[in-house]
Design an enzyme around this catalytic site. Structure first.
Site, PDB file in Angstrom:
ATOM      1  N   GLY A  39       8.273  -5.216  -2.038  1.00  0.00           N
ATOM      2  CA  GLY A  39       6.931  -5.377  -1.514  1.00  0.00           C
ATOM      3  C   GLY A  39       5.978  -4.358  -2.098  1.00  0.00           C
ATOM      4  O   GLY A  39       6.368  -3.266  -2.504  1.00  0.00           O
ATOM      5  N   GLY A  63       2.094  -2.638  -1.231  1.00  0.00           N
ATOM      6  CA  GLY A  63       1.031  -2.505  -0.257  1.00  0.00           C
ATOM      7  C   GLY A  63      -0.167  -1.769  -0.829  1.00  0.00           C
ATOM      8  O   GLY A  63      -0.269  -1.527  -2.039  1.00  0.00           O
ATOM      9  N   SER A  64      -1.084  -1.399   0.064  1.00  0.00           N
ATOM     10  CA  SER A  64      -2.318  -0.747  -0.361  1.00  0.00           C
ATOM     11  C   SER A  64      -2.074   0.613  -0.975  1.00  0.00           C
ATOM     12  O   SER A  64      -2.792   1.036  -1.874  1.00  0.00           O
ATOM     13  CB  SER A  64      -3.257  -0.604   0.844  1.00  0.00           C
ATOM     14  OG  SER A  64      -3.553  -1.860   1.412  1.00  0.00           O
ATOM     15  N   PHE A  65      -1.033   1.322  -0.471  1.00  0.00           N
ATOM     16  CA  PHE A  65      -0.846   2.703  -0.895  1.00  0.00           C
ATOM     17  C   PHE A  65       0.454   2.933  -1.662  1.00  0.00           C
ATOM     18  O   PHE A  65       0.785   4.074  -1.973  1.00  0.00           O
ATOM     19  CB  PHE A  65      -0.881   3.632   0.315  1.00  0.00           C
ATOM     20  CG  PHE A  65      -2.190   3.625   1.034  1.00  0.00           C
ATOM     21  CD1 PHE A  65      -2.273   3.197   2.348  1.00  0.00           C
ATOM     22  CD2 PHE A  65      -3.342   4.015   0.389  1.00  0.00           C
ATOM     23  CE1 PHE A  65      -3.481   3.178   3.021  1.00  0.00           C
ATOM     24  CE2 PHE A  65      -4.563   4.004   1.044  1.00  0.00           C
ATOM     25  CZ  PHE A  65      -4.643   3.579   2.366  1.00  0.00           C
ATOM     26  N   GLY A  66       1.187   1.896  -1.942  1.00  0.00           N
ATOM     27  CA  GLY A  66       2.418   2.100  -2.680  1.00  0.00           C
ATOM     28  C   GLY A  66       3.306   0.880  -2.670  1.00  0.00           C
ATOM     29  O   GLY A  66       2.874  -0.228  -2.351  1.00  0.00           O
ATOM     30  N   SER A  67       4.577   1.104  -3.022  1.00  0.00           N
ATOM     31  CA  SER A  67       5.538   0.015  -3.171  1.00  0.00           C
ATOM     32  C   SER A  67       6.798   0.324  -2.373  1.00  0.00           C
ATOM     33  O   SER A  67       7.122   1.488  -2.120  1.00  0.00           O
ATOM     34  CB  SER A  67       5.901  -0.176  -4.651  1.00  0.00           C
ATOM     35  OG  SER A  67       4.744  -0.387  -5.434  1.00  0.00           O
ATOM     36  N   VAL A  68       7.500  -0.738  -1.997  1.00  0.00           N
ATOM     37  CA  VAL A  68       8.749  -0.600  -1.248  1.00  0.00           C
ATOM     38  C   VAL A  68       9.893  -1.149  -2.093  1.00  0.00           C
ATOM     39  O   VAL A  68       9.805  -2.266  -2.630  1.00  0.00           O
ATOM     40  CB  VAL A  68       8.682  -1.356   0.100  1.00  0.00           C
ATOM     41  CG1 VAL A  68      10.000  -1.199   0.854  1.00  0.00           C
ATOM     42  CG2 VAL A  68       7.532  -0.839   0.945  1.00  0.00           C
ATOM     43  N   LYS A  88       9.866   3.532   0.672  1.00  0.00           N
ATOM     44  CA  LYS A  88       8.431   3.313   0.521  1.00  0.00           C
ATOM     45  C   LYS A  88       7.858   4.452  -0.302  1.00  0.00           C
ATOM     46  O   LYS A  88       7.758   5.591   0.162  1.00  0.00           O
ATOM     47  CB  LYS A  88       7.750   3.243   1.884  1.00  0.00           C
ATOM     48  CG  LYS A  88       6.251   2.972   1.813  1.00  0.00           C
ATOM     49  CD  LYS A  88       5.650   2.835   3.200  1.00  0.00           C
ATOM     50  CE  LYS A  88       4.164   2.537   3.121  1.00  0.00           C
ATOM     51  NZ  LYS A  88       3.578   2.388   4.473  1.00  0.00           N
ATOM     52  N   ASP A 118      -3.095  -1.498  11.911  1.00  0.00           N
ATOM     53  CA  ASP A 118      -2.837  -2.485  10.859  1.00  0.00           C
ATOM     54  C   ASP A 118      -1.715  -3.436  11.275  1.00  0.00           C
ATOM     55  O   ASP A 118      -0.776  -3.682  10.521  1.00  0.00           O
ATOM     56  CB  ASP A 118      -2.473  -1.784   9.550  1.00  0.00           C
ATOM     57  CG  ASP A 118      -2.646  -2.704   8.333  1.00  0.00           C
ATOM     58  OD1 ASP A 118      -2.034  -2.402   7.289  1.00  0.00           O
ATOM     59  OD2 ASP A 118      -3.352  -3.725   8.444  1.00  0.00           O
TER      60      ASP A 118
END
Length: 908
Positions: free
Chosen positions: A601, A603-608, A625, A731
């Site tokens: 995944g 997201g706005s601030f990084g990756s998982v 994360k 969120d």
């Protein structure tokens, strides 16, 4: 992005190539024609194959950076021909073989990185002749051999000497002290032996990291501990790791003269004797102090109470005596305290309640007196409160119910009397409870049935009586139940855990009957006689008097016996028991270098990323994360998640395993959170993508959806109403609702979370843009668009939209929804007379199980389902009203969802 075009090699005048972090694949293309190239950077890609030997012909090269790829094979000998090369980085690949002798010819080299590969063999002596070297990073390989004793004289400009995680042996070179510019020495996890040179610090004024842990180093007397004396000259020193060596003798008092900037001090797992120096209290910058598993004796210095920044303290498994210092109450940052496995006496000081503790382990000591009520008012206790194997007396205070967030309670093997307080049912996050080996009496309170997350319950070896309550069989999560050696009577339940004879123990309760056949208990009489009951009452009355007189004698006998015995096993250090330590390198290995195959995944601030790693011989599947710190607001998001996760623990909140706040091999900041990987993905996938399992698409049925909604509501209610300060998620949306093996929902991603007492006008927040972030379009409350502060009503709005999406199957951004209205209005208008048209039709189909159970009564089942869905949609409408004051409270929404589920299940 694909492979690098081979035509790039035709640009003969090219001098600079930097193609970093572009997901390049394939092997390194033919670039032999780049005769003028001086800078070649292909880092952070997915390149495979071998490092080509023709690189040695590009004589103008000054920088080669191939780190973080999938390169294999040997390091080419030809690289030794690059006389102008200043920086060589081959880190984080899969290189094998030995380090070529020819690299010793690189006399201009200043930076040398070959860490995190699978290299073996010894380091060529010629490499230690490159006097220009400033960074020497060969950590985490399989390299062996010993270091030349004059190493420091040969490498006078050395700043970073990182050789940890290999198989080096022999002495630490004393000449390493000659490197006046050295900042970091990391030699942990090798087989180094001998004494620690007592010259470090004479010239190394900038030394900040001194890591020698997990070796076989020795010290037996004051002279051999004198290396600490010279280290006191290092005013920038932040870390000293001497753990897991063969150090003996006493820790010198001069340890208190070390830098006040010292952040981390570890001497655990040695054979250090004597007292802990009182001067330890001078190290006011300490955040972590590990002294467990040694032979320390005497009292714990009260001066430790001066360490106001101390976050983790472990002095467990020593020979310490005396009382726990009252001054520990001054440790205003202390979250983990381990004093277990000593001979501490006296009472537990109530001053500990002033510490923001998450873990407290005082087990296996000789502590006496009652458990202070104040200890149960520490709202931050979230991991465990361990007090077993002491001499504690008195009842369990009713205040135990205040520990709403704690996961583990262990009061076993003490002298606790009285009844189990019913308030313990308020400990909603409790997973492990043991009160065995005490003098408890009375019945098991019904409130224990409220502990939905309970996994293990041990009430053995007490004087509990009455029937075994049926609700224990209804606790779905319970995996171990020990009720042995009490006075229980009557029929044993036949549900839940009582169907698994290996999961329960009921020995020593002679009045029990019935149960499953494997228990081999007598059948229960269906008509017990009144005469028998009367006789039993008379016997109890007679025996009670005798027991009262003898209990005092028995009590003193047990106290005397316990005071003479000590446990034989040693528990692990508190520093490592609850939270594993994970380095950047370990995360790289766990995720296969953060490969795209493991990306789950963005997201706005990084990756998982999904990863696999081992902790205490246990294989873990983790989710990592990784924050992209180049993104505006990412660092603030990381801080928000860490700050929030310090205070929360609930079965419906995603549990963090650990955190990694470090630097990568380039020295850049690296921030990541590590969670348990939940294999069933997130709610969005189940609502809209329908994952394929066993060859067919899976759809959430109605019971599953309403149970998930209840889980999410429980999590939000906990955040809003069961913490010292209400926490606002900010969120809430389906992608942030994850599902475990049992399809239990866990809310995650606290990157935008806030405490209600925070001032949203903070300049730092505004400068990062983080303050303006209030969720995701479609789920964010309308007042956030007008610049209003975050509020619990904003979370309620998001939850309402989530409910509407779950039971209609429509996203709030779907085109048919957004044509002139929003999801709230879309559903509200339909509920007036066309509810059936907005309901997700998957929820109305009758399964084969329904057909067999209802025998043709499908219409009734359909009507009950529609009624349940309409109730859920009405709750969603009430939660998502435009005005915050008009919205339903989350606790009321939770209650109504529970009622709706009960009606659905009972009606089916």
């Amino acid at each position: 992005m694909g492979p690098i075009p081979s035509t790039l090699g035709n640009l003969s005048a090219l001098t600079y190539i930097s193609i970093r972090s572009n997901k390049l694949t394939g092997s390194i293309p033919p670039l032999q024609g780049l005769s003028s190239i001086s800078f070649l950077q292909l880092a952070d890609n997915n390149l495979t194959g071998r490092i080509p030997s023709w690189l040695g012909n590009l004589s103008s090269l000054t920088v080669i950076d191939f780190r973080k790829n999938g390169l294999v094979g040997n390091i080419p000998e030809s690289l030794g021909d690059l006389k102008l090369l200043k920086a060589l980085s081959l880190s984080f690949n899969k290189l094998v073989g030995s380090v070529p002798n020819s690299l010793g010819n690189l006399h201009a080299l200043t930076e040398f990185y070959i860490d995190n590969n699978e290299l073996e063999g010894s380091i060529a002596p010629s490499l230690f002749n490159i006097s220009s070297l400033e960074i020497f990073n060969i950590q985490f390989n399989h390299l062996n051999g010993s270091f030349p004793l004059d190493l420091g004289s040969r490498l006078p400009n050395l700043e970073l000497f990182l050789v940890n995680g290999n198989r080096f042996h022999g002495d630490i070179p004393p000449a390493l002290c000659n490197t006046s510019s050295i900042q970091m020495i990391q030699m942990q996890t090798n087989f180094l032996s001998g004494k620690i040179p007592h010259c470090f610090g004479l010239r190394q004024k900038n030394l900040s990291v001194f890591g020698l842990g997990q070796n076989q180093l020795e010290a037996t007397n004051g002279a051999e501990w004198s290396f600490l004396s010279t280290l006191t000259n290092c005013s920038h020193l932040k870390l000293i790791d001497l753990g897991e060596n063969k150090l003996q003798g006493e820790l010198p008092d001069l340890i208190g003269n070390l830098s006040s900037n010292l952040f981390f001090l570890n001497v655990q797992i040695n054979n250090i004797t004597g007292k802990i120096p009182e001067s330890i209290g001078n190290l006011i910058g300490l955040n972590v102090l590990g002294m467990d598993i040694n032979l320390f004796e005497g009292n714990i210095p009260s001066s430790i109470g001066n360490l106001k920044k101390l976050n983790a303290l472990s002095i467990s498994n020593n020979n310490l005596s005396g009382s726990i210092p009252v001054t520990f109450g001054n440790l205003s940052a202390l979250s983990r305290l381990g004093l277990d496995g000593n001979s501490l006496s006296g009472g537990i000081p109530s001053s500990l309640s002033r510490c923001p503790l998450q873990d407290l382990n005082l087990s296996h000591n000789r502590l006496t007196g009652p458990i202070p009520k104040e200890l149960f008012l520490v709202s931050t206790l979230s991991n465990s409160l361990i007090l077993d194997h002491n001499l504690l007396t008195g009842p369990l205070p009713s205040e135990v119910g205040n520990l709403r967030n704690v996961a583990g309670l262990d009061f076993s093997s003490n002298n606790i009397s009285g009844e189990i307080p019913p308030s313990i049912g308020n400990c909603q996050s409790l997973q492990h409870l043991s009160i065995s080996g005490n003098f408890l009496q009375g019945v098991i309170p019904s409130s224990l049935g409220q502990l939905n997350g309970l996994l293990e319950l041990d009430l053995s070896h007490n004087n509990l009586s009455g029937r075994i309550p049926n609700f224990l069989g209804n606790m779905r999560g319970l995996t171990n139940l020990n009720l042995s050696f009490n006075n229980f009577e009557g029929e044993v339940p036949k549900d839940g855990i009582f169907l698994n004879v290996t999961a329960i123990s009921i020995l020593g309760n002679n009045g029990l009957c019935g149960g499953i056949s494997q228990l081999n208990l007598p059948l229960c009489s269906s008509h017990p006689s009144n005469t028998h009951s009367q006789k039993k009452t008379m016997v109890i009355s007679i025996v009670a008097g005798v027991l009262f007189l003898t209990s005092v004698v028995v009590l003193f006998a047990i106290i005397h016996w316990r005071s003479k015995t000590r446990r034989e096993e040693k528990h692990e250090s508190l520093l490592t028991e609850q939270h594993m330590r994970v380095s950047y390198a370990e995360l790289v290995n766990a995720t296969n270098d953060f490969s795209s195959e493991n990306l789950v995944g963005v997201g706005s601030f990084g990756s998982v990323y999904k990863g696999r790693m081992t902790n205490h011989d246990q294989q873990l599947v983790i989710a990592v994360k990784v924050f992209n710190l180049q993104t505006r607001g990412a660092l603030k998001s990381f801080d928000a998640e860490c700050e929030t996760l310090r205070y929360v623990r609930h079965r419906n909140l995603l549990k963090v395993l650990t955190v990694c706040s470090s630097t990568d091999f380039r020295g850049d900041d690296f921030k990541a959170l590590i969670y348990e990987f939940l294999p069933n993905g997130n709610l969005h996938e189940w609502l809209h993508l329908h994952p394929e399992m066993e060859g067919e698409k899976k759809v959430l049925d109605l019971v599953q959806r309403i149970s998930i909604a209840i889980d999410v509501a429980s999590a939000i209610d906990y955040l809003h109403h069961h913490n010292p300060f209400p926490i606002i998620h900010c969120d809430l949306k389906p992608t942030n609702v994850l599902l475990d093996n049992n399809m239990v929902a866990q809310v995650g991603d606290f990157g935008l979370a806030r405490f209600l007492h925070e001032d949203s006008s903070d300049i730092l927040e505004q400068s990062t843009g983080w303050a303006a972030m209030r969720g995701t379009i479609g789920y964010a409350a309308p007042e956030y668009g007008q610049g209003n502060n975050a509020s619990i009503q904003g979370d309620v709005y998001s939850f309402g939209i989530l409910l509407l999406e779950m039971f209609t199957g429509k996203r709030p951004t779907d085109s048919e929804v957004t044509e002139g209205c929003n999801l709230h209005k879309y559903v509200e208008m339909a509920l007036q007379d066309q509810a059936i048209n907005v309901i997700d039709q998957h929820l109305l189909s009758v399964t084969e199980d329904d057909e067999g159970r209802t025998r043709g009564n499908q219409q009734t089942i359909r009507e009950k389902r529609i009624a349940c869905i309409v109730s859920a949609l009405e709750i969603g409408i009430s939660c998502s009203k435009d005005l915050p004051a008009d919205r339903m409270q989350i606790r009321d929404a939770l209650k109504e969802l529970l009622v709706a589920r009960e009606k659905l299940i009972r009606g089916s």
